[in-house]
Motif scaffolding. Structure first.
Motif, PDB file in Angstrom:
ATOM      1  N   LYS A 102       3.827  13.777  -9.997  1.00 39.08           N
ATOM      2  CA  LYS A 102       4.920  14.743 -10.165  1.00 39.08           C
ATOM      3  C   LYS A 102       5.505  14.680 -11.575  1.00 39.08           C
ATOM      4  O   LYS A 102       5.798  15.705 -12.179  1.00 39.08           O
ATOM      5  CB  LYS A 102       6.024  14.491  -9.137  1.00 39.08           C
ATOM      6  N   VAL A 103       5.650  13.466 -12.103  1.00 42.53           N
ATOM      7  CA  VAL A 103       6.191  13.309 -13.463  1.00 42.53           C
ATOM      8  C   VAL A 103       5.230  13.909 -14.478  1.00 42.53           C
ATOM      9  O   VAL A 103       5.647  14.618 -15.405  1.00 42.53           O
ATOM     10  CB  VAL A 103       6.476  11.819 -13.764  1.00 42.53           C
ATOM     11  N   VAL A 104       3.936  13.644 -14.315  1.00 43.54           N
ATOM     12  CA  VAL A 104       2.934  14.177 -15.245  1.00 43.54           C
ATOM     13  C   VAL A 104       2.934  15.693 -15.199  1.00 43.54           C
ATOM     14  O   VAL A 104       2.873  16.367 -16.234  1.00 43.54           O
ATOM     15  CB  VAL A 104       1.531  13.594 -14.915  1.00 43.54           C
ATOM     16  N   GLU A 105       3.025  16.258 -14.008  1.00 48.22           N
ATOM     17  CA  GLU A 105       3.064  17.716 -13.873  1.00 48.22           C
ATOM     18  C   GLU A 105       4.332  18.282 -14.503  1.00 48.22           C
ATOM     19  O   GLU A 105       4.298  19.322 -15.161  1.00 48.22           O
ATOM     20  CB  GLU A 105       2.982  18.114 -12.402  1.00 48.22           C
ATOM     21  N   ALA A 106       5.460  17.608 -14.290  1.00 53.09           N
ATOM     22  CA  ALA A 106       6.727  18.102 -14.831  1.00 53.09           C
ATOM     23  C   ALA A 106       6.725  18.059 -16.355  1.00 53.09           C
ATOM     24  O   ALA A 106       7.258  18.958 -17.013  1.00 53.09           O
ATOM     25  CB  ALA A 106       7.892  17.281 -14.281  1.00 53.09           C
ATOM     26  N   VAL A 107       6.108  17.035 -16.918  1.00 50.29           N
ATOM     27  CA  VAL A 107       6.080  16.896 -18.373  1.00 50.29           C
ATOM     28  C   VAL A 107       5.053  17.845 -18.983  1.00 50.29           C
ATOM     29  O   VAL A 107       5.184  18.271 -20.119  1.00 50.29           O
ATOM     30  CB  VAL A 107       5.783  15.425 -18.752  1.00 50.29           C
ATOM     31  N   GLY A 108       4.035  18.187 -18.208  1.00 51.89           N
ATOM     32  CA  GLY A 108       3.020  19.099 -18.711  1.00 51.89           C
ATOM     33  C   GLY A 108       1.873  18.377 -19.394  1.00 51.89           C
ATOM     34  O   GLY A 108       1.139  18.972 -20.183  1.00 51.89           O
ATOM     35  N   THR A 111       0.838  -1.206   0.000  1.00 50.63           N
ATOM     36  CA  THR A 111       0.000   0.000   0.000  1.00 50.63           C
ATOM     37  C   THR A 111       0.869   1.251   0.000  1.00 50.63           C
ATOM     38  O   THR A 111       0.616   2.195  -0.758  1.00 50.63           O
ATOM     39  CB  THR A 111      -0.935  -0.010   1.234  1.00 50.63           C
ATOM     40  N   GLU A 112       1.873   1.253   0.836  1.00 49.05           N
ATOM     41  CA  GLU A 112       2.774   2.407   0.907  1.00 49.05           C
ATOM     42  C   GLU A 112       3.496   2.621  -0.421  1.00 49.05           C
ATOM     43  O   GLU A 112       3.645   3.745  -0.893  1.00 49.05           O
ATOM     44  CB  GLU A 112       3.792   2.200   2.037  1.00 49.05           C
ATOM     45  N   LEU A 113       3.913   1.535  -1.033  1.00 52.42           N
ATOM     46  CA  LEU A 113       4.602   1.627  -2.321  1.00 52.42           C
ATOM     47  C   LEU A 113       3.672   2.192  -3.386  1.00 52.42           C
ATOM     48  O   LEU A 113       4.082   3.038  -4.188  1.00 52.42           O
ATOM     49  CB  LEU A 113       5.121   0.252  -2.736  1.00 52.42           C
ATOM     50  N   ARG A 114       2.430   1.745  -3.397  1.00 48.47           N
ATOM     51  CA  ARG A 114       1.469   2.272  -4.380  1.00 48.47           C
ATOM     52  C   ARG A 114       1.258   3.765  -4.190  1.00 48.47           C
ATOM     53  O   ARG A 114       1.189   4.520  -5.160  1.00 48.47           O
ATOM     54  CB  ARG A 114       0.145   1.531  -4.262  1.00 48.47           C
ATOM     55  N   LYS A 115       1.144   4.192  -2.929  1.00 47.31           N
ATOM     56  CA  LYS A 115       0.963   5.623  -2.650  1.00 47.31           C
ATOM     57  C   LYS A 115       2.152   6.413  -3.176  1.00 47.31           C
ATOM     58  O   LYS A 115       1.994   7.452  -3.825  1.00 47.31           O
ATOM     59  CB  LYS A 115       0.804   5.863  -1.156  1.00 47.31           C
ATOM     60  N   ARG A 116       3.318   5.943  -2.891  1.00 49.17           N
ATOM     61  CA  ARG A 116       4.532   6.653  -3.331  1.00 49.17           C
ATOM     62  C   ARG A 116       4.623   6.694  -4.855  1.00 49.17           C
ATOM     63  O   ARG A 116       5.024   7.689  -5.436  1.00 49.17           O
ATOM     64  CB  ARG A 116       5.774   5.999  -2.743  1.00 49.17           C
ATOM     65  N   LEU A 117       4.249   5.592  -5.501  1.00 44.38           N
ATOM     66  CA  LEU A 117       4.272   5.567  -6.965  1.00 44.38           C
ATOM     67  C   LEU A 117       3.240   6.524  -7.549  1.00 44.38           C
ATOM     68  O   LEU A 117       3.502   7.178  -8.570  1.00 44.38           O
ATOM     69  CB  LEU A 117       4.040   4.148  -7.480  1.00 44.38           C
ATOM     70  N   ASP A 118       2.068   6.629  -6.915  1.00 49.72           N
ATOM     71  CA  ASP A 118       1.061   7.582  -7.381  1.00 49.72           C
ATOM     72  C   ASP A 118       1.568   9.019  -7.274  1.00 49.72           C
ATOM     73  O   ASP A 118       1.381   9.822  -8.191  1.00 49.72           O
ATOM     74  CB  ASP A 118      -0.239   7.421  -6.581  1.00 49.72           C
ATOM     75  N   VAL A 119       2.194   9.333  -6.142  1.00 51.68           N
ATOM     76  CA  VAL A 119       2.755  10.674  -5.959  1.00 51.68           C
ATOM     77  C   VAL A 119       3.830  10.936  -7.004  1.00 51.68           C
ATOM     78  O   VAL A 119       3.864  12.002  -7.638  1.00 51.68           O
ATOM     79  CB  VAL A 119       3.321  10.832  -4.524  1.00 51.68           C
ATOM     80  N   LEU A 120       4.680   9.957  -7.222  1.00 52.68           N
ATOM     81  CA  LEU A 120       5.743  10.108  -8.211  1.00 52.68           C
ATOM     82  C   LEU A 120       5.160  10.285  -9.609  1.00 52.68           C
ATOM     83  O   LEU A 120       5.608  11.135 -10.378  1.00 52.68           O
ATOM     84  CB  LEU A 120       6.671   8.895  -8.174  1.00 52.68           C
ATOM     85  N   GLN A 121       4.139   9.499  -9.926  1.00 50.41           N
ATOM     86  CA  GLN A 121       3.509   9.602 -11.242  1.00 50.41           C
ATOM     87  C   GLN A 121       2.895  10.987 -11.428  1.00 50.41           C
ATOM     88  O   GLN A 121       3.038  11.595 -12.490  1.00 50.41           O
ATOM     89  CB  GLN A 121       2.434   8.527 -11.383  1.00 50.41           C
TER      90      GLN A 121
END
Length: 160
Positions: A110-116, A98-108
């Motif tokens: 951030k990546v989507v925001e960074a890419v625009g 569960t913790e890993l999924r949460k972290r991956l969602d946050v990372l995803q």
């Protein structure tokens, strides 16, 4: 006679040296035989030790096989899953997952925001807003279309 005496001493010296060579060859042969005997004895000792190691390893293999079979039987019977340690481990694995999924969602995110690039939720919001605006435009254009279709020279028709 001088030549014969000289030849006799030469022959005696040759014979003595031949005896010395035979004696030294005999010594070398004895030495080599002793070394060979020691090497054979050491090889036999090593073979004995290797046999003991093989027997010990075979015994350990049999023990490990029995343990694995017992665990497999417990797993198939469901006993292993009832073990509190296994339950605790399962809980920890689920929490980590569960913790890993949460972290991956946050990372995803951030990546989507960074890419625009818009995220799925942002696209859904845009689609909802677009649908609302489309309905409003249709509602506003409905009376104009009705009135425009009734007048042949209306501004909506192309001129020749």
């Amino acid at each position: 006679m001088a030549t014969t005496k000289h030849e006799t001493t030469k022959q005696d010296a040759t014979a003595a040296s031949a005896e010395a060579v035979k004696s030294s060859l005999s010594n070398v042969e004895g030495f080599l035989k002793a070394q060979l005997a020691q090497a054979q004895k050491r090889i036999e000792e090593l073979e004995g030790e290797a046999g003991k190691v093989v027997k010990a390893l075979d015994a350990r293999r049999l023990e490990a096989t029995k343990e694995a079979q017992a665990l497999w039987a417990k797993l198939q019977a469901g006993e292993l899953l009832a073990d509190p340690r296994v339950k605790e481990l399962g809980t920890k694995v689920n929490a980590a997952s569960t913790e890993l999924r949460k972290r991956l969602d946050v990372l995803q995110t951030k990546v989507v925001e960074a890419v625009g690039v818009a995220s799925q939720s942002q696209l859904q919001e845009l689609n909802k807003e677009l649908s609302k605006l489309s309905r409003k435009v249709d509602a506003l254009l409905k009376p104009i279309r009705r009135n425009g279709a009734a007048k042949p020279g209306s501004a909506s028709e192309p001129r020749a």
